[in-house]
Design an enzyme around this catalytic site. Structure first.
Site, PDB file in Angstrom:
ATOM      1  N   HIS A  82      -3.802  -4.361  -5.120  1.00 48.05           N
ATOM      2  CA  HIS A  82      -3.981  -3.863  -3.756  1.00 48.05           C
ATOM      3  C   HIS A  82      -5.387  -4.177  -3.256  1.00 48.05           C
ATOM      4  CE1 HIS A  82      -4.135  -0.293  -0.783  1.00 48.05           C
ATOM      5  NE2 HIS A  82      -3.571  -1.325  -0.224  1.00 48.05           N
ATOM      6  N   GLU A  96      -7.374  -2.507  -6.270  1.00 54.08           N
ATOM      7  CA  GLU A  96      -6.712  -1.495  -7.095  1.00 54.08           C
ATOM      8  C   GLU A  96      -5.628  -2.205  -7.899  1.00 54.08           C
ATOM      9  OE1 GLU A  96      -6.896   2.625  -4.446  1.00 54.08           O
ATOM     10  OE2 GLU A  96      -5.249   1.259  -4.103  1.00 54.08           O
ATOM     11  N   ASN A 137      -6.032   5.057  -0.427  1.00 52.41           N
ATOM     12  CA  ASN A 137      -5.272   5.580   0.709  1.00 52.41           C
ATOM     13  C   ASN A 137      -5.043   7.085   0.629  1.00 52.41           C
ATOM     14  OD1 ASN A 137      -5.054   3.424   2.479  1.00 52.41           O
ATOM     15  ND2 ASN A 137      -3.393   2.507   1.305  1.00 52.41           N
ATOM     16  N   SER A 179       0.836  -1.205   0.000  1.00 54.60           N
ATOM     17  CA  SER A 179       0.000   0.000   0.000  1.00 54.60           C
ATOM     18  C   SER A 179       0.863   1.243   0.000  1.00 54.60           C
ATOM     19  CB  SER A 179      -0.953   0.011   1.198  1.00 54.60           C
ATOM     20  OG  SER A 179      -0.434  -0.661   2.289  1.00 54.60           O
TER      21      SER A 179
HETATM   22  N1  CAA Z   1     -15.213 -13.181   6.840  1.00 52.46           N
HETATM   23  C1  CAA Z   1     -16.520 -13.482   6.691  1.00 52.46           C
HETATM   24  N2  CAA Z   1     -17.526 -12.764   7.210  1.00 52.46           N
HETATM   25  C2  CAA Z   1     -17.187 -11.683   7.967  1.00 52.46           C
HETATM   26  C3  CAA Z   1     -15.852 -11.320   8.198  1.00 52.46           C
HETATM   27  C4  CAA Z   1     -14.843 -12.102   7.597  1.00 52.46           C
HETATM   28  N3  CAA Z   1     -13.544 -11.834   7.735  1.00 52.46           N
HETATM   29  N4  CAA Z   1     -15.834 -10.207   8.970  1.00 52.46           N
HETATM   30  C5  CAA Z   1     -17.114  -9.895   9.238  1.00 52.46           C
HETATM   31  N5  CAA Z   1     -17.933 -10.782   8.632  1.00 52.46           N
HETATM   32  C6  CAA Z   1     -19.372 -10.798   8.647  1.00 52.46           C
HETATM   33  C7  CAA Z   1     -19.927 -10.619  10.042  1.00 52.46           C
HETATM   34  O1  CAA Z   1     -20.012 -11.830  10.727  1.00 52.46           O
HETATM   35  C8  CAA Z   1     -21.304 -10.025   9.779  1.00 52.46           C
HETATM   36  O2  CAA Z   1     -22.205 -11.058   9.489  1.00 52.46           O
HETATM   37  P1  CAA Z   1     -23.746 -10.923   9.919  1.00 52.46           P
HETATM   38  O3  CAA Z   1     -24.299  -9.799   9.099  1.00 52.46           O
HETATM   39  O4  CAA Z   1     -24.322 -12.250   9.578  1.00 52.46           O
HETATM   40  O5  CAA Z   1     -23.726 -10.630  11.389  1.00 52.46           O
HETATM   41  C9  CAA Z   1     -21.093  -9.216   8.484  1.00 52.46           C
HETATM   42  O6  CAA Z   1     -19.862  -9.684   7.905  1.00 52.46           O
HETATM   43  C10 CAA Z   1     -20.990  -7.744   8.751  1.00 52.46           C
HETATM   44  O7  CAA Z   1     -19.991  -7.520   9.725  1.00 52.46           O
HETATM   45  P2  CAA Z   1     -20.210  -6.658  11.019  1.00 52.46           P
HETATM   46  O8  CAA Z   1     -21.611  -6.784  11.516  1.00 52.46           O
HETATM   47  O9  CAA Z   1     -19.100  -6.981  11.972  1.00 52.46           O
HETATM   48  O10 CAA Z   1     -19.919  -5.179  10.639  1.00 52.46           O
HETATM   49  P3  CAA Z   1     -20.327  -4.238   9.431  1.00 52.46           P
HETATM   50  O11 CAA Z   1     -21.728  -4.367   9.025  1.00 52.46           O
HETATM   51  O12 CAA Z   1     -19.808  -2.908   9.840  1.00 52.46           O
HETATM   52  O13 CAA Z   1     -19.444  -4.726   8.191  1.00 52.46           O
HETATM   53  C11 CAA Z   1     -17.343  -4.181   7.203  1.00 52.46           C
HETATM   54  C12 CAA Z   1     -18.080  -4.902   8.316  1.00 52.46           C
HETATM   55  C13 CAA Z   1     -17.672  -4.827   5.847  1.00 52.46           C
HETATM   56  C14 CAA Z   1     -15.853  -4.335   7.483  1.00 52.46           C
HETATM   57  C15 CAA Z   1     -17.804  -2.670   7.148  1.00 52.46           C
HETATM   58  O14 CAA Z   1     -17.753  -2.115   8.422  1.00 52.46           O
HETATM   59  C16 CAA Z   1     -16.933  -1.827   6.240  1.00 52.46           C
HETATM   60  O15 CAA Z   1     -17.099  -1.808   5.041  1.00 52.46           O
HETATM   61  N6  CAA Z   1     -15.987  -1.068   6.862  1.00 52.46           N
HETATM   62  C17 CAA Z   1     -15.039  -0.270   6.153  1.00 52.46           C
HETATM   63  C18 CAA Z   1     -13.805  -1.090   5.893  1.00 52.46           C
HETATM   64  C19 CAA Z   1     -12.776  -0.346   5.129  1.00 52.46           C
HETATM   65  O16 CAA Z   1     -12.841   0.851   4.925  1.00 52.46           O
HETATM   66  N7  CAA Z   1     -11.721  -1.089   4.671  1.00 52.46           N
HETATM   67  C20 CAA Z   1     -10.616  -0.493   3.968  1.00 52.46           C
HETATM   68  C21 CAA Z   1      -9.498  -0.139   4.928  1.00 52.46           C
HETATM   69  S1  CAA Z   1      -8.119   0.593   4.114  1.00 52.46           S
HETATM   70  C22 CAA Z   1      -7.234  -0.709   3.521  1.00 52.46           C
HETATM   71  O17 CAA Z   1      -7.505  -1.846   3.752  1.00 52.46           O
HETATM   72  C23 CAA Z   1      -6.104  -0.371   2.620  1.00 52.46           C
HETATM   73  C24 CAA Z   1      -4.793  -0.149   3.190  1.00 52.46           C
HETATM   74  O18 CAA Z   1      -3.836  -0.207   2.428  1.00 52.46           O
HETATM   75  C25 CAA Z   1      -4.575   0.257   4.580  1.00 52.46           C
END
Ligand code: CAA
Length: 373
Positions: free
Chosen positions: A136, A148, A187, A115
């Site tokens: 990415h 990406e 990012n 990243s």
């Molecule tokens: N595998 C399978 N299922 C999963 C899981 C996984 N690893 N993690 C969570 N779930 C499931 C949960 O069990 C839950 O299931 P139910 O609906 O049956 O309860 C469902 O997915 C939704 O999870 P949560 O209820 O815990 O939470 P949520 O509705 O907030 O969804 C999320 C979680 C999809 C992560 C959401 O919060 C989201 O989109 N967050 C933003 C994440 C983001 O911005 N990521 C990018 C970060 S930057 C990056 O990665 C780049 C870098 O270089 C740093």
């Protein structure tokens, strides 16, 4: 087809899992059996969740397609596509790419999930530079639909096309980043959002809960800003933002990130970050009440993100529709960030960026404004 995933941490284990779910035979490498066992147990937990939803029909069958190994040579030998997800240290990656060039199938794709490092610099370390590309993924790779795809100056069309086929087969959406700029697309957007939020915290202009609540409930972001920092790792974002700044990104890293990095308050993984968690690596959603954000205008922190999106468009790094896709599928926004900005009104966006300049006294905000003209 043999896929080698090098690194079994947060990103590596997730990439290995989604590759196996798509039917690939995956060799997953990391340094020790202990790390590999932990990765396999996380994969099993995630597959069980997918099984419960009917997304995966046979957990054992997917697991059987993943071979954990502590031998880099074994993972790479004869691989037809490699994705490197090792620590963000150039020398470590160079060593992997040199071995991969020698051991993998001739002409196969050598991808990095970096990243923060330029793809071109990684490609420069081997002879067949055209095989190198950035793929990415986003955390958690099991759920985030975006990848990406970043071309270096050497990437061949064949490497690009094979990479796009792979991303499609994972049922993910590829967005092509046309220039190898620090932070790529997502990012760069996050750097604006997170640093602006952190600056307001430092100036005592707003509290963490106010900001997190307002972006969640007023803008519809899936997580609060500080909640996301903890979730993916304060250390990850600190190092990414610092690397971006070192390579010319016009924006300071908020000192609070540096302080927390030094104190090892990384978030979920250390049990303590902006919020507290029940234990190391034990995730429990922080409590963020809806009413906490009533008095805070979330556009103060979202407007700089729109400004950055315009930088990406004006420098021809990514198209408007790709930026919108990236913010919806990589960050889970309800609409694309450009669309959100346009609906809010670009004059209002500029107004909030000017206000950020006044509050923080930072030059980066006046810099951003020119791209919205
Ligand atoms: N595998 C399978 N299922 C999963 C899981 C996984 N690893 N993690 C969570 N779930 C499931 C949960 O069990 C839950 O299931 P139910 O609906 O049956 O309860 C469902 O997915 C939704 O999870 P949560 O209820 O815990 O939470 P949520 O509705 O907030 O969804 C999320 C979680 C999809 C992560 C959401 O919060 C989201 O989109 N967050 C933003 C994440 C983001 O911005 N990521 C990018 C970060 S930057 C990056 O990665 C780049 C870098 O270089 C740093």
């Amino acid at each position: 087809m043999k896929v080698a995933v090098i690194g079994a941490g947060t990103m590596g284990h997730g990439i290995a899992q989604v590759s196996a779910m798509a039917g690939y035979d995956v060799w997953m490498y990391d340094l020790s059996q202990e790390i590999l066992n932990s990765a396999m147990s996380r994969i099993r937990d995630s597959l069980n969740k997918f099984y419960a939803k009917g997304v995966v029909k046979d957990v054992e069958q997917v697991i059987s397609r993943i071979r954990p190994t502590a031998s880099l040579e074994e993972a790479l030998s004869g691989s037809e596509l490699m994705i490197e997800a090792s620590p963000e240290i150039l020398e470590v990656k160079v060593d992997i790419f040199r071995k991969a060039e020698r051991l993998s199938e001739r002409g196969s794709v050598l991808a990095t999930n970096t990243s923060s490092l330029p793809i071109t610099e990684i490609a420069d370390s081997i002879n067949e530079k055209g095989r190198v590309i950035g793929l990415h993924f986003f955390n958690p790779p099991q759920l985030m639909k975006l990848v990406e795809v970043i071309k270096s100056v050497y990437t061949t069309d064949e490497t690009l096309n094979r990479s796009l086929d792979f991303v499609n087969r994972l049922s993910k959406k590829a967005v092509i980043v046309k220039k190898d700029v620090p932070g790529f697309v997502v990012n760069r957007l996050l750097a604006r959002l997170m640093n602006a939020s952190c600056q307001l915290l430092e100036k005592n202009y707003a509290s963490m809960i106010e900001i997190d609540s307002a972006v969640k409930y007023k803008l519809g972001f899936p997580m609060g800003v500080f909640e996301l920092a903890d979730y993916s790792g304060v250390d990850v974002f600190y190092l990414v933002f610092k690397a971006m700044k070192d390579r010319g990104f016009r924006g300071d890293v908020c000192p609070t990130f540096e302080k927390m990095f030094t104190e090892k308050k990384f978030g979920v993984k250390t049990g303590e970050g902006f919020y507290s968690y029940p234990g190391k690596g034990i995730y429990k959603k922080p409590e963020i009440p809806k009413e906490a954000g009533t008095g805070f205008d979330p556009w103060l922190v979202a407007a700089p993100e729109v400004g950055e999106a315009f930088w990406l468009m004006k420098t021809d790094t990514a198209s408007e529709s790709d930026i919108d896709t990236a913010s919806m599928l990589g960050l889970g926004y309800p609409k694309g960030i450009v669309q959100m900005g346009r609906e809010f009104g670009l004059e209002n966006v500029k107004d909030r960026i000017k206000k950020m300049a006044e509050i923080t006294g930072k030059e980066e905000y006046s810099y951003l404004l020119q791209f919205l003209e």
